[in-house]
Design a protein around this motif. Structure first.
Motif, mmCIF file in Angstrom:
data_model
loop_
_atom_site.group_PDB
_atom_site.id
_atom_site.type_symbol
_atom_site.label_atom_id
_atom_site.label_comp_id
_atom_site.label_asym_id
_atom_site.label_seq_id
_atom_site.Cartn_x
_atom_site.Cartn_y
_atom_site.Cartn_z
ATOM 1 N N ASN A 1 3.070 8.213 -2.375
ATOM 2 C CA ASN A 1 2.184 7.356 -1.569
ATOM 3 C C ASN A 1 0.783 7.941 -1.647
ATOM 4 O O ASN A 1 0.313 8.605 -0.744
ATOM 5 C CB ASN A 1 2.667 7.308 -0.113
ATOM 6 C CG ASN A 1 3.764 6.267 0.082
ATOM 7 O OD1 ASN A 1 3.906 5.347 -0.725
ATOM 8 N ND2 ASN A 1 4.531 6.414 1.149
ATOM 9 N N HIS B 1 3.924 2.378 7.254
ATOM 10 C CA HIS B 1 3.944 0.993 6.772
ATOM 11 C C HIS B 1 3.510 0.040 7.884
ATOM 12 O O HIS B 1 2.594 -0.770 7.720
ATOM 13 C CB HIS B 1 5.349 0.641 6.274
ATOM 14 C CG HIS B 1 5.596 -0.829 6.110
ATOM 15 N ND1 HIS B 1 5.118 -1.550 5.036
ATOM 16 C CD2 HIS B 1 6.251 -1.735 6.898
ATOM 17 C CE1 HIS B 1 5.470 -2.827 5.163
ATOM 18 N NE2 HIS B 1 6.163 -2.966 6.282
ATOM 19 N N PRO C 1 7.039 7.503 6.386
ATOM 20 C CA PRO C 1 6.665 6.350 5.547
ATOM 21 C C PRO C 1 6.885 5.002 6.240
ATOM 22 O O PRO C 1 6.076 4.084 6.080
ATOM 23 C CB PRO C 1 7.564 6.477 4.303
ATOM 24 C CG PRO C 1 8.527 7.557 4.573
ATOM 25 C CD PRO C 1 8.043 8.357 5.728
ATOM 26 N N GLU D 1 6.612 12.193 -0.613
ATOM 27 C CA GLU D 1 5.388 11.678 0.002
ATOM 28 C C GLU D 1 4.215 11.569 -0.959
ATOM 29 O O GLU D 1 3.358 10.703 -0.812
ATOM 30 C CB GLU D 1 5.008 12.517 1.220
ATOM 31 C CG GLU D 1 5.851 12.129 2.416
ATOM 32 C CD GLU D 1 5.177 12.428 3.743
ATOM 33 O OE1 GLU D 1 3.931 12.520 3.781
ATOM 34 O OE2 GLU D 1 5.915 12.582 4.724
ATOM 35 N N SER E 1 -3.516 6.416 0.484
ATOM 36 C CA SER E 1 -3.993 6.515 1.874
ATOM 37 C C SER E 1 -4.645 5.253 2.421
ATOM 38 O O SER E 1 -5.847 5.228 2.636
ATOM 39 C CB SER E 1 -5.012 7.638 2.056
ATOM 40 O OG SER E 1 -4.844 8.653 1.173
ATOM 41 N N ASP F 1 0.793 -1.220 0.000
ATOM 42 C CA ASP F 1 0.000 0.000 0.000
ATOM 43 C C ASP F 1 0.822 1.266 0.000
ATOM 44 O O ASP F 1 0.301 2.344 -0.248
ATOM 45 C CB ASP F 1 -0.906 0.014 1.236
ATOM 46 C CG ASP F 1 -1.944 -1.072 1.144
ATOM 47 O OD1 ASP F 1 -3.002 -0.809 0.570
ATOM 48 O OD2 ASP F 1 -1.662 -2.203 1.600
ATOM 49 N N SER F 2 2.101 1.144 0.343
ATOM 50 C CA SER F 2 2.896 2.380 0.371
ATOM 51 C C SER F 2 4.380 2.070 0.209
ATOM 52 O O SER F 2 4.838 0.964 0.491
ATOM 53 C CB SER F 2 2.665 3.126 1.685
ATOM 54 O OG SER F 2 3.023 2.324 2.779
#
Ligand code: ADP
Ligand code: MG
Ligand code: MG
Ligand code: MG
Length: 673
Positions: free
Chosen positions: A380, A409, A405, A377, A383, A354-355
């Motif tokens: 990413n 995570h 980040p 940022e 959200s 997801d990131s």
């Protein structure tokens, strides 16, 4: 999967009382792990693959090929002292249990040395020996450990050997007997707890391939069984028209895959590697596509990923944002007092990452704050839901080991409940133990896994593994040649990243990687689809475009291609100019050739090959169905190909003329080393 904890696993109703306890202590363990290992540096580029096998039992007389579910004792033979254990050790092979009783996993016992070119050439030999050892342990020439991603007749009629009935209480499946699940109590408990937390059985609907005579609905669903309350779920809307309906964890966790884990020199390089691999995950899922059949039906997709994703989806209806099948059940079976904190969770715990973690770099100049080289940022951009408390605690860590980040995570992983808790392991020593952290970490099955070291991994203790990253998206291939090709490719490109963190910039918005993941599922996405990819991986910018698989792998007008990156790395790092005539390294040349030809469409993907075999079979009735004889002949063919036999010219059909000629002439002999 690590060693299995022994003890008494708690059923969901008890387990859920401890969710917060596990998260809280798991977080303390994580922080301790970071404190111990944060300053590790110069760790070697060690790496290893994981190959998963499905035990297929052939019956030549009856022309059947079923999954075998009573040979799982071989895992004990291979892991406890004795002849088989010695044989495994001698051949540097390590065997692990998997979800299915019909499955085994094998890895190299000692990881490979990524700085030694010989070790890249040894991978396939090691894989070869793992098969030899597994076959020796099985000691039955009718049972083969095949590297197939999905068993075609899973859940169809009598598909197990010995026979078993789909009436078990763990899965309550209409199709899969509980006897296919690993005997260790962890696995039936995991199965039951996912179902219970969710409040319904898992429901996976895979688009059915539409042929001339394909029925509108999945015809295999028994409508009036009445054994469990869940039996009515398909008619309540769990089964969607035009789809193959799968109702049990085994349909997904019973699939096999190919994984690669590498160790980075330090935490920052591990983070950069994770980010750099992120977009390769969907690309290599598409390229290794090998699962076009589920529950006896041709699917209108080529890969396993969304099947497993749905197979372990423990989210309640309210978390998924859908109506429950039964009125009043939107909260599934979560704790009464947790209902106030429920959030919408868009994705299953088995899904794409997801990131990004961020490519933090520490400057050599004094008083210079660490900063990101390429990451920003805004990349990413999806959200994901997070555990706010965990985010806060990590950001406030006095040692400042977690920037935004990285903290986000873990805060995302910590939105999940632990699924299996062992009664004997509830209270732990957070200075030493890692079970609670691992409980959350290892049931977040994502395309990549960032594997932090344990508390024992202090900078001077090199005997304990350091910061590792795992590449998890690939489907298992039929032959060791292919599995070695894909693993070494991922390891080599990973090493190229590690060596050039200032140069290689693969960052595109993470939302585009999500889109690639969806594309990678499509039938023949290798041939038909364009994937989002960074336009120039050597610049500081972020411009991305849409590229064919051929362009991404082989290069094109606007892109150098991944193979060129690996070749350059081989030249720079190992001083190797890869050609087919270099006797020492030619196998690596052919690995790249395989990947190149698959990407260009010159030779088929495994999924395409399997699908054409079915649709051209004389028994196939254009109804998207696979019967016993098609299944038998397909798996026989796969077995022959795994031995590089070329009966009926099938090796040539699969690999093309050039590669099959090479493979026939350069077989790795199946014998003990
Ligand atoms: P999991 O199932 O949790 O991913 P496995 O033990 O099955 O873990 O597989 C881990 C892989 O990592 C194996 O291929 C192993 O050889 C490899 N490996 C072991 N130690 C290291 C290390 N220090 N660095 C990199 N890879 C390692
Ligand atoms: Mg494993
Ligand atoms: Mg595994
Ligand atoms: Mg793994």
């Amino acid at each position: 999967m690590g060693l299995l904890s022994l003890g008494t696993p708690l059923p969901w109703e008890e387990s859920r009382q401890y969710s917060e306890h596990i998260r809280k202590n798991g977080l303390a363990q994580l922080i301790n792990m970071f404190n111990a290992a944060y300053n590790r540096s110069d760790d070697k580029y060690l790496w290893g693959d994981e190959v998963e096998y499905i035990l297929v039992q052939f019956n030549e007389k009856l022309k059947t090929a079923k999954i075998n579910i009573d040979k799982d004792y071989i895992l004990e033979d291979l892991n406890k002292s004795g002849e088989m254990f010695e044989l495994a050790k001698l051949n540097n092979a390590n065997f692990h249990p998997e979800y299915g009783r019909f499955m085994i996993e094998a890895t190299p016992l000692k990881p490979y040395d990524g700085d030694s070119i010989d070790d890249y050439l040894y991978v396939e030999k090691n894989m070869n020996m793992r098969r030899v050892v597994a076959e020796r342990a099985l000691n039955d020439s009718n049972i083969k450990p095949l590297t197939i991603t999905s068993y075609p007749l899973m859940g169809v009629g009598n598909f197990t050997e010995p026979k078993s009935e789909p009436n078990g209480n763990a899965s309550r499946s209409l199709f899969l007997p509980d006897e296919i699940i690993n005997r260790h109590v962890r696995f039936p408990t995991l199965t039951a707890n996912i179902r219970k937390r969710r409040g319904e059985k898992v429901a996976i609907n895979i688009p059915m391939f539409q042929d001339k005579f394909t029925s509108k609905n999945d015809e295999s669903i028994p409508l009036n069984r009445g054994l469990f309350p869940e039996d009515e779920e398909p008619s309540l809307g769990a089964a969607k028209p035009g789809h193959i309906y799968l109702d049990s964890m085994g349909f997904g966790m019973g699939c096999s895959c190919l994984q690669v884990t590498v160790q980075a020199p330090n935490i920052n390089k591990a983070r950069y590697l994770y980010d750099s691999w992120a977009n390769l995950a969907p690309i290599f899922l598409s390229l290794t596509a090998a699962a076009p059949i589920f529950k006896g039906y041709l699917a209108d997709q080529d890969v396993r990923w969304n099947v497993i994703s749905g197979a372990v989806d423990d989210r309640t209806p309210i978390e998924r944002g859908v109506e429950p099948l039964r009125k009043g059940h939107e909260y599934g079976n979560i704790r009464e007092d947790h209902k106030d904190h429920v959030q919408r969770i868009p994705k299953s715990r088995y899904d794409s990452i997801d990131s990004y973690l961020g490519d933090l770099q520490t400057s050599n100049e004094q008083n210079q704050e660490p900063s990101y080289r390429f990451f920003k940022e805004s990349l990413n951009d999806i959200s994901p839901p997070i555990n706010d408390l965990v985010l806060k605690l990590l950001l406030n860590d006095p040692n400042k080991h977690f920037d935004k980040p990285l903290a986000s995570h873990f805060a995302h992983l910590y939105i999940r409940d632990p699924l299996v808790i062992f009664n004997e392991r509830i209270n732990q020593n957070n200075e030493q133990d890692t079970d609670h952290f691992e409980n959350i970490q290892s049931t977040n099955w994502q395309t990549l896994r960032f594997k932090p070291p344990t508390q024992a991994a202090t900078p001077d203790n090199k005997s304990i593994p350091g910061w590792r990253v795992e590449f998890r998206s690939m489907e298992i291939q039929i032959t060791d040649f292919e599995n070695a090709a894909f693993s070494t490719f991922i390891a080599l490109i990973g090493q190229a990243f590690i060596h050039h963190p200032d140069v290689l910039n693969f960052y595109i918005p993470i939302s585009k990687i999500e889109e690639n993941m969806k594309l990678a599922h499509k039938r023949d996405s290798v041939l038909n689809d364009k994937f989002f990819f960074k336009k120039n991986v050597l610049d500081d910018g972020y411009e991305f475009g849409e590229f064919t698989m051929d362009e991404i792998i082989n290069g094109g007008e606007n892109f150098i291609g991944l193979i060129a990156i690996v070749k350059t790395h081989l030249k720079n790092n190992f001083n190797i100019d890869l050609t087919k005539d270099d006797p020492e390294h030619s196998r690596l040349y052919y690995y790249l050739l395989l990947i190149s030809k698959r990407a260009s469409g010159e030779i088929p993907t495994t999924a395409n090959f399997i699908r054409s075999f079915v649709t051209k079979h004389k028994e196939y009735k254009q109804d998207s169905k696979i019967n016993d004889i098609i299944n038998y002949e397909l798996l026989e063919k796969i077995n022959r190909i795994s031995n590089y036999q070329n009966e009926n010219n099938e090796l040539v059909e699969f690999f093309g003329e050039e590669l099959s000629t090479y493979l026939i002439g350069n077989k790795l002999v199946r014998e003990q080393y």
